[in-house]
Design a protein around this motif. Structure first.
Motif, PDB file in Angstrom:
ATOM      1  N   ASP A   3     -37.107  25.604  18.719  1.00 55.11           N
ATOM      2  CA  ASP A   3     -38.514  25.431  18.342  1.00 55.11           C
ATOM      3  C   ASP A   3     -38.755  25.801  16.878  1.00 55.11           C
ATOM      4  O   ASP A   3     -39.876  25.915  16.439  1.00 55.11           O
ATOM      5  N   THR A   4     -37.696  25.958  16.106  1.00 53.94           N
ATOM      6  CA  THR A   4     -37.850  26.366  14.714  1.00 53.94           C
ATOM      7  C   THR A   4     -38.631  25.344  13.903  1.00 53.94           C
ATOM      8  O   THR A   4     -39.524  25.709  13.141  1.00 53.94           O
ATOM      9  N   PRO A  28     -44.489  22.241  22.754  1.00 57.30           N
ATOM     10  CA  PRO A  28     -44.008  22.833  24.012  1.00 57.30           C
ATOM     11  C   PRO A  28     -42.827  23.760  23.765  1.00 57.30           C
ATOM     12  O   PRO A  28     -42.029  23.531  22.847  1.00 57.30           O
ATOM     13  N   VAL A  29     -42.714  24.790  24.590  1.00 63.95           N
ATOM     14  CA  VAL A  29     -41.562  25.694  24.569  1.00 63.95           C
ATOM     15  C   VAL A  29     -41.186  26.011  26.019  1.00 63.95           C
ATOM     16  O   VAL A  29     -41.943  25.693  26.948  1.00 63.95           O
ATOM     17  N   GLU A  30     -40.038  26.609  26.180  1.00 61.03           N
ATOM     18  CA  GLU A  30     -39.634  27.021  27.514  1.00 61.03           C
ATOM     19  C   GLU A  30     -39.611  28.540  27.545  1.00 61.03           C
ATOM     20  O   GLU A  30     -39.074  29.173  26.627  1.00 61.03           O
ATOM     21  N   ASP A  31     -40.183  29.120  28.586  1.00 62.47           N
ATOM     22  CA  ASP A  31     -40.141  30.569  28.725  1.00 62.47           C
ATOM     23  C   ASP A  31     -38.753  31.015  29.176  1.00 62.47           C
ATOM     24  O   ASP A  31     -37.941  30.204  29.611  1.00 62.47           O
ATOM     25  N   ALA A  32     -38.515  32.326  29.084  1.00 60.25           N
ATOM     26  CA  ALA A  32     -37.208  32.875  29.490  1.00 60.25           C
ATOM     27  C   ALA A  32     -36.891  32.517  30.942  1.00 60.25           C
ATOM     28  O   ALA A  32     -35.735  32.322  31.308  1.00 60.25           O
ATOM     29  N   ASP A  33     -37.928  32.404  31.779  1.00 61.12           N
ATOM     30  CA  ASP A  33     -37.695  32.086  33.194  1.00 61.12           C
ATOM     31  C   ASP A  33     -37.627  30.575  33.444  1.00 61.12           C
ATOM     32  O   ASP A  33     -37.659  30.138  34.588  1.00 61.12           O
ATOM     33  N   ARG A  36     -42.314  25.969  31.686  1.00 64.23           N
ATOM     34  CA  ARG A  36     -42.827  25.331  30.478  1.00 64.23           C
ATOM     35  C   ARG A  36     -44.061  26.073  29.990  1.00 64.23           C
ATOM     36  O   ARG A  36     -44.886  26.539  30.777  1.00 64.23           O
ATOM     37  N   ALA A  37     -44.171  26.167  28.679  1.00 63.83           N
ATOM     38  CA  ALA A  37     -45.332  26.796  28.050  1.00 63.83           C
ATOM     39  C   ALA A  37     -45.670  25.987  26.809  1.00 63.83           C
ATOM     40  O   ALA A  37     -44.926  25.077  26.419  1.00 63.83           O
ATOM     41  N   VAL A  38     -46.813  26.269  26.221  1.00 62.62           N
ATOM     42  CA  VAL A  38     -47.237  25.559  25.006  1.00 62.62           C
ATOM     43  C   VAL A  38     -47.669  26.589  23.980  1.00 62.62           C
ATOM     44  O   VAL A  38     -48.447  27.503  24.298  1.00 62.62           O
ATOM     45  N   MET A  39     -47.157  26.453  22.755  1.00 66.48           N
ATOM     46  CA  MET A  39     -47.603  27.290  21.655  1.00 66.48           C
ATOM     47  C   MET A  39     -48.742  26.563  20.945  1.00 66.48           C
ATOM     48  O   MET A  39     -48.633  25.371  20.660  1.00 66.48           O
ATOM     49  N   VAL A  40     -49.808  27.295  20.655  1.00 69.49           N
ATOM     50  CA  VAL A  40     -50.939  26.709  19.937  1.00 69.49           C
ATOM     51  C   VAL A  40     -51.218  27.561  18.704  1.00 69.49           C
ATOM     52  O   VAL A  40     -51.471  28.767  18.819  1.00 69.49           O
ATOM     53  N   HIS A  41     -51.133  26.914  17.542  1.00 70.58           N
ATOM     54  CA  HIS A  41     -51.428  27.594  16.279  1.00 70.58           C
ATOM     55  C   HIS A  41     -52.807  27.178  15.776  1.00 70.58           C
ATOM     56  O   HIS A  41     -53.158  25.998  15.834  1.00 70.58           O
ATOM     57  N   GLY A  42     -53.564  28.141  15.280  1.00 68.32           N
ATOM     58  CA  GLY A  42     -54.809  27.859  14.581  1.00 68.32           C
ATOM     59  C   GLY A  42     -54.795  28.564  13.242  1.00 68.32           C
ATOM     60  O   GLY A  42     -53.792  29.199  12.866  1.00 68.32           O
ATOM     61  N   HIS A  44     -56.257  31.213  12.445  1.00 65.85           N
ATOM     62  CA  HIS A  44     -56.376  32.674  12.523  1.00 65.85           C
ATOM     63  C   HIS A  44     -55.439  33.311  13.528  1.00 65.85           C
ATOM     64  O   HIS A  44     -55.539  34.500  13.793  1.00 65.85           O
ATOM     65  N   GLY A  45     -54.530  32.524  14.107  1.00 68.93           N
ATOM     66  CA  GLY A  45     -53.608  33.139  15.052  1.00 68.93           C
ATOM     67  C   GLY A  45     -52.851  32.122  15.886  1.00 68.93           C
ATOM     68  O   GLY A  45     -53.030  30.910  15.750  1.00 68.93           O
ATOM     69  N   VAL A  46     -51.995  32.656  16.748  1.00 65.45           N
ATOM     70  CA  VAL A  46     -51.111  31.835  17.576  1.00 65.45           C
ATOM     71  C   VAL A  46     -51.168  32.366  19.011  1.00 65.45           C
ATOM     72  O   VAL A  46     -51.150  33.582  19.227  1.00 65.45           O
ATOM     73  N   VAL A  47     -51.216  31.454  19.979  1.00 67.79           N
ATOM     74  CA  VAL A  47     -51.211  31.854  21.389  1.00 67.79           C
ATOM     75  C   VAL A  47     -50.157  31.052  22.144  1.00 67.79           C
ATOM     76  O   VAL A  47     -49.857  29.909  21.782  1.00 67.79           O
ATOM     77  N   ARG A  48     -49.591  31.681  23.164  1.00 65.90           N
ATOM     78  CA  ARG A  48     -48.691  30.980  24.088  1.00 65.90           C
ATOM     79  C   ARG A  48     -49.469  30.749  25.378  1.00 65.90           C
ATOM     80  O   ARG A  48     -49.977  31.696  25.978  1.00 65.90           O
ATOM     81  N   LEU A  49     -49.564  29.485  25.780  1.00 55.71           N
ATOM     82  CA  LEU A  49     -50.313  29.130  26.997  1.00 55.71           C
ATOM     83  C   LEU A  49     -49.330  28.822  28.111  1.00 55.71           C
ATOM     84  O   LEU A  49     -48.360  28.100  27.910  1.00 55.71           O
ATOM     85  N   ARG A  50     -49.626  29.352  29.290  1.00 62.00           N
ATOM     86  CA  ARG A  50     -48.800  29.054  30.453  1.00 62.00           C
ATOM     87  C   ARG A  50     -49.683  28.567  31.593  1.00 62.00           C
ATOM     88  O   ARG A  50     -50.906  28.737  31.569  1.00 62.00           O
ATOM     89  N   ALA A  51     -49.056  27.949  32.581  1.00 61.12           N
ATOM     90  CA  ALA A  51     -49.789  27.397  33.727  1.00 61.12           C
ATOM     91  C   ALA A  51     -50.692  28.461  34.324  1.00 61.12           C
ATOM     92  O   ALA A  51     -50.345  29.649  34.326  1.00 61.12           O
ATOM     93  N   GLY A  52     -51.828  28.031  34.837  1.00 62.95           N
ATOM     94  CA  GLY A  52     -52.785  28.978  35.380  1.00 62.95           C
ATOM     95  C   GLY A  52     -53.709  29.532  34.313  1.00 62.95           C
ATOM     96  O   GLY A  52     -54.380  30.538  34.533  1.00 62.95           O
ATOM     97  N   GLU A  53     -53.728  28.861  33.162  1.00 65.02           N
ATOM     98  CA  GLU A  53     -54.587  29.262  32.033  1.00 65.02           C
ATOM     99  C   GLU A  53     -54.322  30.702  31.607  1.00 65.02           C
ATOM    100  O   GLU A  53     -55.228  31.477  31.334  1.00 65.02           O
ATOM    101  N   ARG A  54     -53.032  31.044  31.552  1.00 65.82           N
ATOM    102  CA  ARG A  54     -52.657  32.364  31.048  1.00 65.82           C
ATOM    103  C   ARG A  54     -52.441  32.283  29.539  1.00 65.82           C
ATOM    104  O   ARG A  54     -51.682  31.428  29.061  1.00 65.82           O
TER     105      ARG A  54
END
Ligand SMILES: [Zn+2]
Length: 487
Positions: A3-4, A28-33, A36-42, A44-54
């Motif tokens: 994901d570099t 998209p990225v893959e978690d250690a387990d 699938r997850a999604v990285m979102v950059h804005g 003012h910051g960065v968040v990792r989103l996972r299923a279940g709106e985490r």
């Protein structure tokens, strides 16, 4: 792929110099387990989103922290703050929608770039009114139910999703909703009408539609609302909030990661080709790109009720319909543009303001919609052969909102023109004595926000620079869909 490179693109495109242009960058990225997850950059910051709106904040402030689908309601609060900046904006169900968007192995891009709501980009096809974003207003389509089997509850502060349209139509048609759809049926009463009519007013702005109807300016919509209900939060579009992605979501009940129509324009790695699926010359070919294991509402209706006729007017996603406009287009061998087959716009009896014909898209849409009404009336000429399910798409509302943005005179006139055509159909149903047996669903494929003509600029050169430094080739489709390591 590591994901570099996506991370480097996201960092470069959310730099302060591009603050007026880029709202979000996601990949998209893959978690250690292995999930699938999604990285979102804005900005003012960065968040990792996972299923279940985490939401796991990585740095700074979560760029999609606010997710309320009912944000900017009542309508006055949207009007007071149109096209809000990121920290004031809302992004409904960001994890679910982005995870679906990135789920197609061949067609999902490696990175997606989302414009700010106010970005004005005429040099790459942008208009005064735009959609496509993850944000709530561009994602908010109307959702109105009326007629047989629907209680007259008026305006309700709730929302559904565009993927809920197909299951709702099926349930209204008395058909069990198949398991495994992404959407669910909006609950109505036990009683059923004999006929179901789905209306898609492309790009019709949810709150402005309801405000104009309530003010008596859209008498046909108002008459539907009079004995029906409308959700003020409307139907949340799938991401991206663009036309063909959401027509397909509405008519299949699944998101883009499953139906495969990622946008109006996307790239298919398996085919090695760019697909432009929403063009005057290609819109009758969408079934070629729809994933074969996905069923349309017409196919699901026929599977349960083989005798039921379905009619699909001015809609690209027509697979399985008994009768459709696109079938006619596929059968007619024509060399010129579709408009050559259509009634002249100047003579349209439903055109309120002829000056709008100076807009090429509005002119074409007027012709298409007049032709659409003629087809609907033709299919409903004989009450004994009336279709169990009618789906009727209207184009002019998209043209009007693109040309001027929501609340502009041309956008509101496009709603008035669409309302006149709907009024003719309702009068026809009254004359047949069938109106009481029809259930209506009125929706759209996305919302609209107004661009700020001062908010210009492009992230293209920043993207080119970072990809050059990383030594990767790329394609930029859409624009905003970035495919890496392809030419
Ligand atoms: Zn549209």
């Amino acid at each position: 792929m590591s994901d570099t490179v996506p991370a480097a693109i996201a960092a470069a495109l959310t730099s302060p110099e591009l603050a007026a242009v880029v709202d979000l960058v996601a990949y998209p990225v893959e978690d250690a387990d292995g999930q699938r997850a999604v990285m979102v950059h804005g900005q003012h910051g960065v968040v990792r989103l996972r299923a279940g709106e985490r939401h796991d904040v990585v740095t700074g402030v979560d760029p999609v922290a606010h997710t309320d689908p009912l944000a900017f309601l009542p309508y006055e609060s949207e009007c007071a703050e149109p096209s809000p900046e990121n920290r004031r904006n809302a992004y409904p169900e960001p994890a679910r929608r982005l995870l679906s968007f990135f789920a197609d192995a061949d067609r999902s891009p490696d990175v997606v770039v989302v414009h700010t709501p106010s970005h004005y980009f005429p040099e790459t096809g942008g208009h005064r009114g735009e959609h496509g974003s993850l944000d709530v207003i561009q994602s908010r389509a109307p959702f109105l139910l009326s007629g047989a089997g629907v209680s007259g509850r008026g305006l309700i502060p709730e929302y559904v999703r565009v993927v809920d349209v197909a299951p709702t139509l099926l349930e209204l048609a008395g058909v069990p909703v198949p398991n495994g759809l992404d959407g669910t049926a909006y609950p109505t009463g036990e009683s059923r009408g004999r006929f179901v009519v789905g209306l898609l007013w492309d790009g019709a702005h949810c709150s402005d539609l309801l405000a104009l109807a309530s003010a008596g300016e859209l008498p046909a919509v108002a008459s539907l609302l009079g004995d029906g209900l409308a959700l003020t939060g409307g139907a949340v579009a799938e991401f991206p909030s663009v036309t063909l992605c959401n027509h397909t979501s509405a008519l299949t009940g699944v998101g883009p990661g499953r139906h495969g129509i990622l946008g109006n324009v996307f790239y298919d790695r398996a085919r090695g080709e760019r697909i432009n699926a929403n063009d005057e010359s290609t819109w009758h070919r969408s079934a070629e790109w729809l994933r074969p294991d996905v069923s349309t509402v017409f196919e699901m209706l026929t599977a349960a009720r083989p005798e039921a006729r379905s009619v699909c007017i001015n809609e690209a996603v027509d697979r399985g319909a008994t009768v459709s406009t696109m079938q006619l287009l596929r059968e007619v061998a024509h060399d010129g543009p579709v408009s050559a087959l259509l009634p002249p716009a100047e003579q349209s009896p439903y055109l309120g303001e002829s000056r709008h014909l100076a807009d090429h898209y509005f002119r074409w849409a007027t012709q298409v919609d007049d032709s659409g009404l003629n087809q609907v009336l033709q299919e409903w000429a004989d009450p004994a052969a009336a279709p169990a399910l009618t789906w009727w798409a209207t184009v002019v509302t998209d043209a009007g909102h693109h040309a001027g943005g929501p609340r502009s005179p041309i956008a509101r006139d496009s709603l008035r023109d669409a309302d006149r055509r709907l009024g003719v159909f309702l009068t026809h149903l009254d004359s047949l004595g069938l109106r009481e047996q029809v259930t209506f669903l009125l929706t759209a494929d996305h919302g609209f926000e107004k661009a700020d003509e001062a908010a210009t600029g492009s992230w293209k050169s920043a993207l080119a620079d970072v990809c050059e430094r990383a030594g990767v080739t790329y394609r930029n489709e859409g624009p905003g869909f970035v495919y890496l390591n392809v030419r």
